[in-house]
Design a protein around this motif. Structure first.
Motif, PDB file in Angstrom:
ATOM      1  N   PHE A   1       4.024   8.991  -3.666  1.00 49.27           N
ATOM      2  CA  PHE A   1       4.007   7.525  -3.783  1.00 49.27           C
ATOM      3  C   PHE A   1       3.562   6.926  -2.452  1.00 49.27           C
ATOM      4  O   PHE A   1       3.584   7.587  -1.408  1.00 49.27           O
ATOM      5  N   SER A   2       3.157   5.644  -2.501  1.00 53.17           N
ATOM      6  CA  SER A   2       2.670   4.956  -1.307  1.00 53.17           C
ATOM      7  C   SER A   2       3.822   4.606  -0.371  1.00 53.17           C
ATOM      8  O   SER A   2       4.920   4.262  -0.807  1.00 53.17           O
ATOM      9  N   LEU A   3       3.538   4.676   0.911  1.00 54.09           N
ATOM     10  CA  LEU A   3       4.516   4.319   1.934  1.00 54.09           C
ATOM     11  C   LEU A   3       4.123   3.061   2.693  1.00 54.09           C
ATOM     12  O   LEU A   3       4.986   2.336   3.187  1.00 54.09           O
ATOM     13  N   LEU A   4       2.808   2.797   2.784  1.00 54.38           N
ATOM     14  CA  LEU A   4       2.308   1.673   3.555  1.00 54.38           C
ATOM     15  C   LEU A   4       1.467   0.734   2.711  1.00 54.38           C
ATOM     16  O   LEU A   4       0.726   1.173   1.827  1.00 54.38           O
ATOM     17  N   ILE A   5       1.598  -0.542   3.015  1.00 50.70           N
ATOM     18  CA  ILE A   5       0.678  -1.548   2.493  1.00 50.70           C
ATOM     19  C   ILE A   5      -0.301  -1.864   3.613  1.00 50.70           C
ATOM     20  O   ILE A   5       0.093  -2.328   4.684  1.00 50.70           O
ATOM     21  N   ARG A   6      -1.560  -1.574   3.396  1.00 50.66           N
ATOM     22  CA  ARG A   6      -2.581  -1.766   4.420  1.00 50.66           C
ATOM     23  C   ARG A   6      -3.312  -3.075   4.162  1.00 50.66           C
ATOM     24  O   ARG A   6      -3.793  -3.318   3.055  1.00 50.66           O
ATOM     25  N   GLY A   7      -3.409  -3.917   5.194  1.00 54.78           N
ATOM     26  CA  GLY A   7      -4.080  -5.211   5.046  1.00 54.78           C
ATOM     27  C   GLY A   7      -4.905  -5.553   6.264  1.00 54.78           C
ATOM     28  O   GLY A   7      -4.925  -4.819   7.259  1.00 54.78           O
ATOM     29  N   LYS A   8      -5.587  -6.692   6.198  1.00 61.79           N
ATOM     30  CA  LYS A   8      -6.442  -7.123   7.307  1.00 61.79           C
ATOM     31  C   LYS A   8      -5.637  -7.384   8.578  1.00 61.79           C
ATOM     32  O   LYS A   8      -6.143  -7.215   9.687  1.00 61.79           O
ATOM     33  N   ASN A   9      -4.387  -7.818   8.408  1.00 61.40           N
ATOM     34  CA  ASN A   9      -3.566  -8.177   9.566  1.00 61.40           C
ATOM     35  C   ASN A   9      -2.638  -7.055  10.024  1.00 61.40           C
ATOM     36  O   ASN A   9      -1.737  -7.284  10.824  1.00 61.40           O
ATOM     37  N   GLY A  10      -2.852  -5.854   9.485  1.00 65.18           N
ATOM     38  CA  GLY A  10      -2.018  -4.724   9.898  1.00 65.18           C
ATOM     39  C   GLY A  10      -1.399  -4.008   8.709  1.00 65.18           C
ATOM     40  O   GLY A  10      -1.914  -4.071   7.591  1.00 65.18           O
ATOM     41  N   VAL A  11      -0.300  -3.339   8.963  1.00 64.87           N
ATOM     42  CA  VAL A  11       0.364  -2.571   7.912  1.00 64.87           C
ATOM     43  C   VAL A  11       1.843  -2.928   7.861  1.00 64.87           C
ATOM     44  O   VAL A  11       2.419  -3.385   8.855  1.00 64.87           O
ATOM     45  N   LYS A  12       2.436  -2.738   6.682  1.00 66.05           N
ATOM     46  CA  LYS A  12       3.876  -2.898   6.523  1.00 66.05           C
ATOM     47  C   LYS A  12       4.341  -1.914   5.462  1.00 66.05           C
ATOM     48  O   LYS A  12       3.553  -1.470   4.615  1.00 66.05           O
ATOM     49  N   PRO A  13       5.611  -1.539   5.478  1.00 59.70           N
ATOM     50  CA  PRO A  13       6.082  -0.526   4.536  1.00 59.70           C
ATOM     51  C   PRO A  13       6.219  -1.070   3.115  1.00 59.70           C
ATOM     52  O   PRO A  13       6.539  -2.249   2.914  1.00 59.70           O
ATOM     53  N   THR A  14       5.967  -0.209   2.145  1.00 55.97           N
ATOM     54  CA  THR A  14       6.275  -0.535   0.758  1.00 55.97           C
ATOM     55  C   THR A  14       7.794  -0.512   0.590  1.00 55.97           C
ATOM     56  O   THR A  14       8.539  -0.129   1.506  1.00 55.97           O
ATOM     57  N   GLU A  15       8.272  -0.888  -0.569  1.00 54.36           N
ATOM     58  CA  GLU A  15       9.719  -0.833  -0.812  1.00 54.36           C
ATOM     59  C   GLU A  15      10.232   0.601  -0.697  1.00 54.36           C
ATOM     60  O   GLU A  15      11.312   0.852  -0.160  1.00 54.36           O
ATOM     61  N   ASN A  16       9.439   1.560  -1.203  1.00 53.29           N
ATOM     62  CA  ASN A  16       9.830   2.967  -1.063  1.00 53.29           C
ATOM     63  C   ASN A  16       9.824   3.387   0.401  1.00 53.29           C
ATOM     64  O   ASN A  16      10.687   4.148   0.848  1.00 53.29           O
ATOM     65  N   GLY A  17       8.834   2.889   1.140  1.00 49.46           N
ATOM     66  CA  GLY A  17       8.770   3.188   2.566  1.00 49.46           C
ATOM     67  C   GLY A  17       9.970   2.650   3.317  1.00 49.46           C
ATOM     68  O   GLY A  17      10.552   3.328   4.176  1.00 49.46           O
ATOM     69  N   LYS A  18      10.383   1.418   2.965  1.00 53.12           N
ATOM     70  CA  LYS A  18      11.564   0.821   3.595  1.00 53.12           C
ATOM     71  C   LYS A  18      12.811   1.654   3.309  1.00 53.12           C
ATOM     72  O   LYS A  18      13.670   1.827   4.182  1.00 53.12           O
ATOM     73  N   ALA A  19      12.907   2.143   2.083  1.00 53.56           N
ATOM     74  CA  ALA A  19      14.087   2.924   1.693  1.00 53.56           C
ATOM     75  C   ALA A  19      14.189   4.223   2.482  1.00 53.56           C
ATOM     76  O   ALA A  19      15.291   4.698   2.778  1.00 53.56           O
ATOM     77  N   LEU A  20      13.036   4.793   2.840  1.00 53.38           N
ATOM     78  CA  LEU A  20      13.027   6.071   3.552  1.00 53.38           C
ATOM     79  C   LEU A  20      13.160   5.937   5.056  1.00 53.38           C
ATOM     80  O   LEU A  20      13.498   6.912   5.742  1.00 53.38           O
ATOM     81  N   LEU A  21      12.889   4.749   5.594  1.00 56.05           N
ATOM     82  CA  LEU A  21      12.853   4.576   7.051  1.00 56.05           C
ATOM     83  C   LEU A  21      14.139   5.024   7.761  1.00 56.05           C
ATOM     84  O   LEU A  21      14.053   5.760   8.762  1.00 56.05           O
ATOM     85  N   PRO A  22      15.338   4.605   7.312  1.00 56.72           N
ATOM     86  CA  PRO A  22      16.545   5.043   8.027  1.00 56.72           C
ATOM     87  C   PRO A  22      16.686   6.558   8.074  1.00 56.72           C
ATOM     88  O   PRO A  22      17.089   7.120   9.094  1.00 56.72           O
ATOM     89  N   ILE A  23      16.339   7.232   6.964  1.00 59.36           N
ATOM     90  CA  ILE A  23      16.434   8.695   6.916  1.00 59.36           C
ATOM     91  C   ILE A  23      15.422   9.320   7.866  1.00 59.36           C
ATOM     92  O   ILE A  23      15.708  10.286   8.571  1.00 59.36           O
ATOM     93  N   MET A  24      14.213   8.733   7.894  1.00 61.37           N
ATOM     94  CA  MET A  24      13.182   9.252   8.797  1.00 61.37           C
ATOM     95  C   MET A  24      13.589   9.093  10.254  1.00 61.37           C
ATOM     96  O   MET A  24      13.333   9.978  11.078  1.00 61.37           O
ATOM     97  N   HIS A  25      14.208   7.959  10.581  1.00 57.20           N
ATOM     98  CA  HIS A  25      14.707   7.779  11.944  1.00 57.20           C
ATOM     99  C   HIS A  25      15.716   8.873  12.292  1.00 57.20           C
ATOM    100  O   HIS A  25      15.698   9.416  13.414  1.00 57.20           O
TER     101      HIS A  25
END
Length: 292
Positions: free
Chosen positions: A45-69
């Motif tokens: 599944f996707s982890l990042l939303i890529r846009g002209k102004n940069g990137v931000k995490p998808t909802e799934n990406g946000k959910a995984l961030l604490p574990i990744m840290h």
């Protein structure tokens, strides 16, 4: 599981940019993009939303961030423990701190610490109360230097008492008083910090059941001090924050002699921290004791 892929994703989210993540990790931008795409393929599944102004995490990406840290911290801890066993002082420490600490303590402390432990890298993040709380909870930082009501935080190591002072223009009518009653803040135009940036100030007024007469609400400490100097109102800040400005404004104790306790906040006991962090904390304690 690739630590480098996880680090690429976490860094991209932190900086909001693949290019800045590449610069931080010393990779090319296409390499960072490829590592994150590969991680997305691994997970399905996707982890990042890529846009002209940069990137931000998808909802799934946000959910995984604490574990990744936690995974990155675990990997770092393993490396540091191995180095420590081999008698090598190396590692990495991530610290969150209030502006007053970053400005008045850390330049000297980091210079001295770096001289003694040149192979330990320290990353310093400047933030307000809310930001530091979030950084601790997410695992972005190893520990914080801030304030708390001790009973609200089980892992708090006090460092020093910092007086809370009323600051006024030098020609203010209350400037001749020995101390300033808290009720004066409900009568005089006040320049106050936002609630998310100075919990200590908010706590004092809530405890005394005082509603300040807010003329201006500002997030930055330096801006508050500058506006007081110009006669736009009075404010309430800590002694550490204002001591370098005392020739240009008037600072008085407030009735009740309120203080904030500056200290170290962690999410676990000191014994569970990394070897590098366990070197830094007593180093900081000794420095504060010698200088304050």
């Amino acid at each position: 599981m690739s630590i480098n892929k996880i680090k690429a994703f976490v860094t991209a989210v932190e900086y909001g940019s693949l290019t800045k993540a590449a610069e931080q990790l010393d990779y090319t931008q296409p390499s960072i993009s490829h590592m994150i795409s590969s991680l997305e393929m691994d997970y399905g599944f996707s982890l990042l939303i890529r846009g002209k102004n940069g990137v931000k995490p998808t909802e799934n990406g946000k959910a995984l961030l604490p574990i990744m840290h936690e995974i990155l911290k675990g990997s770092q801890l393993l490396n540091e423990m191995v180095n420590d066993i081999n008698g090598l002082d190396s590692g990495k420490i991530q610290i969150g701190a209030y502006t007053s600490v970053c400005v008045h303590w850390m330049p000297t402390v980091l210079n001295l610490f770096n001289t003694k432990y040149p192979k330990i890298e320290v990353q310093l993040y400047e933030g307000n109360s809310q930001e530091i709380k979030l950084w601790l909870e997410s695992g972005k930082i190893d520990f914080a230097i801030g304030t708390t009501q001790i009973d609200e935080h089980p892992h708090f190591i006090p460092l020093m008492q910092d007086r809370m002072l009323a600051i006024l223009p030098k020609e203010h009518r209350l400037a001749t008083c020995d101390s300033i009653p808290l009720k004066a803040f409900s009568e005089e135009p006040c320049i106050m910090p936002y609630e998310d940036s100075h919990h200590d100030v908010q706590f004092i007024f809530k405890q005394a059941k005082i509603s300040p007469h807010i003329a201006y609400q500002i997030r930055g400490d330096e801006a508050i001090i500058a506006m007081v100097k110009k006669g736009l109102g009075i404010s309430l800040l800590s002694e550490l924050l204002i001591k370098e400005h005392l020739p240009e404004l008037c600072a008085k104790p407030i009735e009740g002699n309120y203080v904030r306790t500056l200290g170290i906040l962690t999410t676990s006991t000191v014994n569970n921290l990394s070897p590098s962090t366990k070197k830094f904390i007593p180093f900081l304690q000794d420095w504060v004791q010698e200088n304050y």
